[in-house]
Structure formats: C-alpha cells, structure tokens
Design an enzyme around this catalytic site. Structure first.
Site, PDB file in Angstrom:
ATOM      1  N   ASP A   1       0.865  -1.170   0.000  1.00 42.22           N
ATOM      2  CA  ASP A   1       0.000   0.000   0.000  1.00 42.22           C
ATOM      3  C   ASP A   1       0.910   1.230   0.000  1.00 42.22           C
ATOM      4  O   ASP A   1       2.127   1.136   0.107  1.00 42.22           O
ATOM      5  CB  ASP A   1      -0.979  -0.014   1.193  1.00 42.22           C
ATOM      6  CG  ASP A   1      -2.200   0.865   0.900  1.00 42.22           C
ATOM      7  OD1 ASP A   1      -2.136   1.662  -0.066  1.00 42.22           O
ATOM      8  OD2 ASP A   1      -3.201   0.777   1.618  1.00 42.22           O
TER       9      ASP A   1
HETATM   10  C1  BGC Z   1      -5.021   3.165   0.041  1.00 41.23           C
HETATM   11  C2  BGC Z   1      -5.200   2.110  -1.012  1.00 41.23           C
HETATM   12  C3  BGC Z   1      -5.076   2.709  -2.384  1.00 41.23           C
HETATM   13  C4  BGC Z   1      -3.732   3.398  -2.494  1.00 41.23           C
HETATM   14  C5  BGC Z   1      -3.479   4.011  -3.854  1.00 41.23           C
HETATM   15  C6  BGC Z   1      -3.772   3.993  -0.193  1.00 41.23           C
HETATM   16  O1  BGC Z   1      -3.711   5.083   0.650  1.00 41.23           O
HETATM   17  O2  BGC Z   1      -4.978   2.558   1.314  1.00 41.23           O
HETATM   18  O3  BGC Z   1      -6.442   1.490  -0.848  1.00 41.23           O
HETATM   19  O4  BGC Z   1      -5.229   1.726  -3.353  1.00 41.23           O
HETATM   20  O5  BGC Z   1      -3.668   4.422  -1.519  1.00 41.23           O
HETATM   21  O6  BGC Z   1      -4.256   5.107  -4.086  1.00 41.23           O
END
Ligand code: BGC
Length: 760
Positions: free
Chosen positions: A284
């Site tokens: 993530d």
């Molecule tokens: C979130 C994810 C997301 C990623 C990319 C993160 O902050 O937890 O769910 O896919 O950002 O945008």
C-alpha cells in the site's frame, strides 16, 4: 442434466481462470530475453511504482517522475489516466529507455471509472453477483479505454466496526458473502482473458485484516488470534486469489506484531505457499516507509524486511529504489529475490499484452464511446435501486402516491457532489442526478414537489475544516440556521408528506475518515426533529457510507430508506424506489448498532459461556444492563413493499453419514400486493465442535422474484463443505455431530431444523 451443466460451468470457469493467468511460450521467451539484458538497476526499477498525481490518494508526492521513467527507474505509475496522458508517459518508457519496457498504469477504480456505481458497501447489499460482476466489467471497459490496465480493487477487508471510514469500500461483515463478491469482482475486472482490450488486472486488498483496526480508527493496530483470521477475515482474500486475482496489495496494519508489508508469514507462508498465489504483491501507499513509525527501524532495514517477506512492488515509497541494491552486498537480500519480483511484474505486463503493444489501452475513440455510455448508466441506475435497503415502512407509507404534494427537504435532496461517494477518481459529480432531478425526471407534473434545503450538510466548523483540508469543498449556506428551517417548515405546511434526504458528507467515509460518533450530523438531526414535530408523516431517505446509529429515527419517522452513496444515477434510482417503479430488495451486509456502545456488533458472534437472550433479567450473563445486545438492524435485514411468508423448513435426509448430501427447502409466498424480490438466506449452526463456533454462519443465498400470491420452493443442497471450519491446528475440516439448518429472510428471522451428520 443439472449435474452436466454444473460440470460444464466449472470447466468453463477453470479454463477462464487458467487463460487469464496463463503466459504463452512467446511471453516466457520475451521475458527471459529481457531479463538476460537487464542490469540490476533496471530490474529494481521495475519494482518501483510512482504517483503521477492526477489524484491525491496518499501523503507522499512523487518527484521527477518523467526523468525517473527515462532513467529506467519506474515499472508502474498510479494516478495517471486519459489516453493522452498515458500515451505521453508510455512513450517515455517505450522510446526513451534502453530496453523499452512499458509501464503498468494502476488506479483506484473502486466503484466505476467514469460511470460511477454505488459505493461497494451499497453494491454488497444487492446480494446480486451477476450485477456486481457486470459493474466491475463496465468499470474495466471504461478504464481500459482511458489508458489504465490495473485497478486497486476489490477491497475485501471484513469489518465489524462502522466507525472505520473504509467500511464504505468493502462488502460488510460476512466472510461467505464477502468471498462471493470478491470472486465476482475479480471475474468482472479480469474477464476471461487479460489480453482482451477491455480487461484489466485486479488487485485484492488490503492483505490482511485492515478492517479490524482497533476502535475503528484508520491505520490503527490490529491484533487477533490466527483462528479468527482464518475463520472470518481471510476467506475473501483467498476467494479472490482462487478466482485468479493477478495482484495483491499489502495492508498498512500490523499482523501478529509485524506490519503486513514486512510480514513473511503472511506474504510467503499464507499467500504463496498455502494459497498458491502466483501473481505479484504491491505495497500500500508508502507502506514500507511506514514501518519506521510503526517502530521497526529505518527504511534500509524495512526494505530488506519487505523483500524477504516476498513483496514485489514498492508503491511510492522509493525504498527499493534507494536501498535494494546496497542490501545485496552484505547478503541481506538475494539477487534471486529481486529477479523473482521483477519476473512477476514482467509476467503481468506480458499477460496484459503490453509487451506486444504498449499502447493497447490508449484508445481515444473507444474512450469517447464507452465512457458514460447510455447502457452503462442504465446499469448504474439498476444497481443504485437494487442497493437500496428499506429499513422501516410503517403503515406502508411507501411507495409514495402520485397525487400527493411532497415536501422534499434536506441538504442532500438536491446534491450531486456527495452522492457519488468517495473514490471516484475520474468520475465527475457534474454527471450525477440528484434526488430532486430524479423525481422530476420521472414524475414530471404527476406530483407536486416543493423543495427546501432545510439546513447545511454539516454545521460544525471543525468538521468542515477537517473535511475541506482533504478537498471536500464544503460550504455553509449564507442564510442563518433559522431562515433555512423556516423555509422548510413553510413548505411542509403545504405538503401531504415529508421526504427528508439526510446523511453524511461523502468525505465522512473512505480512507482516513473514521468517526467517533456515527449519528447523522447533529444539525441535520435537529432539522429532522423539527420536521417530525409538525405531525406530518416523514420518510427519511439516507445517504451515507457506513452503518449509522438510527434508534431515534427508527422510533420517530414513518419510513427509512437507506440509499447509501448511490453513484451517478442515484437520483433516478431513488425516484424509482420511492414511487414503486422498483420494489426495494436490498439486504444489509453489516449490522446497524442500536448504540455506539455495542460496537463491534455482528451477527456471527460466538455464544460465550454465559449466553444472554435479550429478555431475561438475570445478572451473571454476557449482557449490558442498560442496552440490549442485539443491533437495531441485523445482517441480512431489509424490507420490501410486499411481504413474504416462509413455510417451515423441510430437510432430507436429517440423519447423514460421511460425504452424503442433503437438501433443505422452504416454500416462500408473496403475501402482499406488489411483485417483489426476496433474498433467501441459509445459515448453519454447528452445535458442538472442538473449537467454539459462531451462533450461526451464512452458507448460501438465493434470489427469487414472486408475483403477488405466487409461491416458490427454494432448495439448498448442503454438503460437508458447508460444515467446514478451521480447527485448533488451523486445518479446514468438518466434525460429525448435530447441526441446525436455518433458512430465512435475515440473520434473525429464521426457520430452523436439526440434523445429525455422522462420520463415514
Ligand atoms: C489506500 C489504497 C489505495 C492506495 C493508492 C492507499 O492510501 O490505502 O487502498 O489503493 O492508496 O491510491
């Protein structure tokens, strides 16, 4: 005959799954040839994902993106879309780098790309797998035309805490339903063949247990037994992997004391060894870097941890780029690990056909045709109507009668910005239909609709400040609270019935949007109280992204329709439901607590040694003395404009042995005036086992449509697969003994029968 169909369907599913995941010999040769030419730096470059910044989805902003692509330091980008932008960036990768390796373009296509569907929690309330798959397919079709080839979806985190803002992105509290939805979404995004122009990679997230953040506070600590992980939290991730999800995203939280992005047990033992996952794992957003504030040392150490855990791609943090090479010398990571990660990423590119044609996802013509296509909007309307859950309907006040005057009141009644919910990157609220517009579109002059805003969506300055900090753009009306209220009461005077459209601002749910109080905002509740006080019947239409505490509302208004954040077509769909063009059929997938003090509250809880039945006055029981244990609205609950009668359940045989199968049936009759759809739910209780079991677990469901007066028999076939659970050794087994089979309209109103299933 049925058997043959089942076998054929399973074969088709297997082949589809296989072809979606299969590399050709040519792909393998191309990858081998590439890898033999790649330097260490180029291999590490493939493991690096940067944020191009067309949306803000995290706190770190990538710098010098184009230069880094040119230098071969980037394997993938997120937050870059439209054919023009993608073509420009792909051009750099393909034309200006030494080995011309194309980039992967990922994005959060969470509930539609340009055609925005209801938020995932709402979609889950449809219990309609073909519809969920179709919406994912449309999202993939639109996104792929706009240059994207990878979505960070499905989000399958089981959650039992509605304070957590990200409940809006998932499918609620149940592992069985969550698993079916996970499969449907993966199939929808990836299709039968990733080489098709309209398929994109799915990414199951957030592995693992992100939905169990303590106290519902985002990014907070997670700590749970392995038994609970396997039994309740892991199944949807596994189902997505089994359905062929090409990628997996790590979660921000720790699991057993080690953040997921550095957790070898999770990524290697469970994901790759136990579940056989063959795709690649992405972190993530900057999650490797965040292991430092977690308390696990500096970035250098954590890069090593992540690589050793089996994490292939570093989202935005650039830790791999900075420290992976130097970690080779002292032998902290191996070249083989880097090669494996690089190969997996190249394989994904090959499976998408990008190594043959890097520009295949940039199609201006297709983008112009498919995005917001009429048939896509029709599906969005259908989905938004099917996602509505009727929570209360005293005296059958709904559907609304056409010859009445309606006072349509509330800050969300003519709103478009909020009803599309969070995560709508490329979706534009200007394309949305408000409830007021929806009613006018549908009813024209048939009904008299008087509209007043009534109050601000949020009155509290601190909340507005916090929401606006992340770009929500909330504004307060220039009129005073009293002026807005007077205007509303004035039109109520002239109306027969009040429809109040209230709820949350969209920024109150989603990432980093936990709430410590899950009532509707206080100022809206004040408005509602004033409306109720007029004595006119009030229909409460809710827009929100989480279960709310609604006990005052339940006691005082005539009807409650939960519409969630219904997407672009919400207004039309809500009009369809309010006027009975569509008879609501949605069923909750997460309990609505009676009060905050019950949280976490979920239907598949354990018995405890001192079970309590909510009526006795006995003291030494597992209970509160001031509130009941049961939620206000339970899992699986949802009314219809008609009524369904369930016969007693018949089971046969009721004494079984070994791998025999049994059938459980009920006859359901539509006893009301409207044609309608019912979701018939099957639960099983394992009364005695070697580890404690839930009071009941969902094991199946079927949707049926009945005309008034019509009856249908619904039969579930039950096998030992449905009895299985994880034992003390984490083996997935069934144990002989007595079981209770329940069938009913929700997790609480059930017809039950006992059976005995003996060992072979
Ligand atoms: C979130 C994810 C997301 C990623 C990319 C993160 O902050 O937890 O769910 O896919 O950002 O945008």
């Amino acid at each position: 005959m049925n058997k043959i169909i089942t076998i054929v369907c399973s074969c088709i599913f297997f082949l589809q799954h296989l072809s979606a995941q299969t590399l050709t010999d040519k792909d393998r040769k191309t990858i081998d040839a590439l890898m033999s030419k790649m330097t260490i730096e180029e291999k590490i470059g493939q493991l690096n994902q940067l944020d191009f910044g067309m949306d803000v989805t995290g706190p770190t902003i990538s710098k010098d993106v184009e230069q880094k692509i040119k230098d071969g330091k980037v394997g993938s980008l997120l937050n870059a879309y439209t054919p023009a932008v993608v073509r420009k960036l792909q051009d750099i990768a393909v034309k200006e780098t030494r080995l011309h390796i194309p980039l992967l373009f990922g994005n959060d296509i969470i509930h539609g790309h340009q055609t925005i569907f209801p938020v995932p929690l709402a979609m889950s309330c449809t219990w309609d797998m073909p519809l969920i798959e179709r919406c994912a397919q449309i999202a993939a079709n639109e996104a792929s035309a706009d240059g994207l080839n990878w979505t960070f979806s499905p989000m399958v985190d089981i959650t039992r805490d509605p304070r957590w803002g990200r409940v809006v992105e998932g499918s609620g509290e149940d592992p069985y339903l969550g698993s079916r939805i996970a499969e449907a979404m993966v199939k929808g995004y990836q299709g039968s063949n990733l080489r098709s122009d309209t398929s994109i990679l799915a990414c199951v997230k957030h592995f693992a247990l992100y939905g169990a953040a303590e106290a519902g506070r985002d990014y907070n600590t997670v700590d749970m037994s392995r038994l609970r992980m396997y039994q309740y939290y892991f199944p949807p991730y596994k189902a997505a992997v089994d359905a062929g999800a090409a990628t997996v995203m790590t979660s921000f939280n720790e699991v057993d004391g080690i953040p997921a992005s550095g957790n070898k047990w999770l990524m290697d033992t469970v994901l790759r060894k136990q579940w056989g996952f063959k795709g690649f794992v992405v972190t993530d957003y900057a999650a490797i870097n965040e292991m430092t504030p977690h308390g696990l040392g500096d970035l250098k150490d954590n890069v090593v941890r992540a690589m050793n855990a089996g994490v292939d791609m570093d989202m935005v943090g650039e830790g791999y780029l900075s420290y992976l090479k130097e970690s080779l010398q002292p032998g902290k990571v191996t070249m083989q690990q880097i090669e494996n990660a690089c190969r997996r990423i190249l394989e994904a590119k090959a499976m998408l056909g990008l190594l043959d044609d890097p520009y295949r996802f940039c199609n201006d013509e297709r983008a112009a045709t498919v995005n917001l296509a009429t048939n896509h909007r029709q599906v969005a309307r259908e989905a938004a109507a099917r996602a509505c859950v009727l929570l209360k309907n005293a005296n059958n006040i709904l559907p609304l009668q056409e010859n009445k005057t309606i006072a349509l009141i509330g800050p969300l009644a003519d709103d478009k910005k909020n009803l599309i919910g969070s995560w709508h990157d490329y979706g534009d609220w200007k394309n949305a239909v408000s409830v007021l517009e929806g009613i006018r579109n549908q009813q024209g002059n048939n009904v008299r609709v008087l509209y007043a805003k009534g109050c601000n969506l949020v009155e509290d300055d601190h909340t507005i400040k916090v929401l606006n900090e992340s770009g929500e753009g909330l504004e307060k009306d220039s009129r005073s609270i009293q002026t807005m209220l007077d205007e509303a009461l004035n039109i109520v005077d002239k109306a027969d019935i009040i429809v109040a459209v209230l709820g949350e601002a969209k920024g109150m749910t989603g990432e980093a949007a936990s709430r410590g109080d899950i009532d509707i905002p206080e100022n809206q509740k004040d408005l509602l109280k004033a409306l109720v006080k007029t004595g006119k019947p009030v229909v409460l239409v809710l827009m929100n992204g989480r279960p709310l505490t609604l006990s005052w509302e339940n006691d005082h208004v005539s009807a409650i329709l939960e519409t969630w954040f219904g997407g672009l077509e919400a207004g039309n769909a809500i009009a369809d439901v309010l006027f009975g063009k569509y008879n609501p059929s949605g069923k909750l997938t997460q309990c609505f607590p009676l009060t905050m003090g019950q949280i976490p509250v979920y239907y598949n809880h354990k018995h405890t040694g001192r079970p309590f039945n909510d009526t006795s006055l006995e003291k030494y029981k597992s209970r509160y003395f001031d509130i009941p244990n049961a939620p206000l609205y339970t899992f699986g609950y949802g009314l219809s404009y008609t009524t369904f009668n369930y016969s007693n359940i018949t089971v046969g045989p009721s004494q079984l042995k070994g791998n025999q199968k049994m059938k459980a049936s009920v006859i359901i009759t539509n006893t009301g005036k409207y044609a309608g759809e019912e979701t018939v739910q099957l639960y099983i209780t394992d009364t005695v086992a070697s580890v404690t079991r839930s009071v009941k677990d969902l094991k199946g469901f079927k949707k049926i449509f009945l005309q008034p007066g019509e009856s249908k028999e619904v039969t579930f076939e039950i096998t030992t697969e449905d009895l299985k659970f994880y034992n003390e050794k984490l083996e997935y087994i069934w144990e002989p003994g007595e079981f209770i089979i329940h069938i009913g309209t929700n997790s609480n109103e059930l017809k039950s029968a006992k059976i005995v299933w003996a060992s072979p």
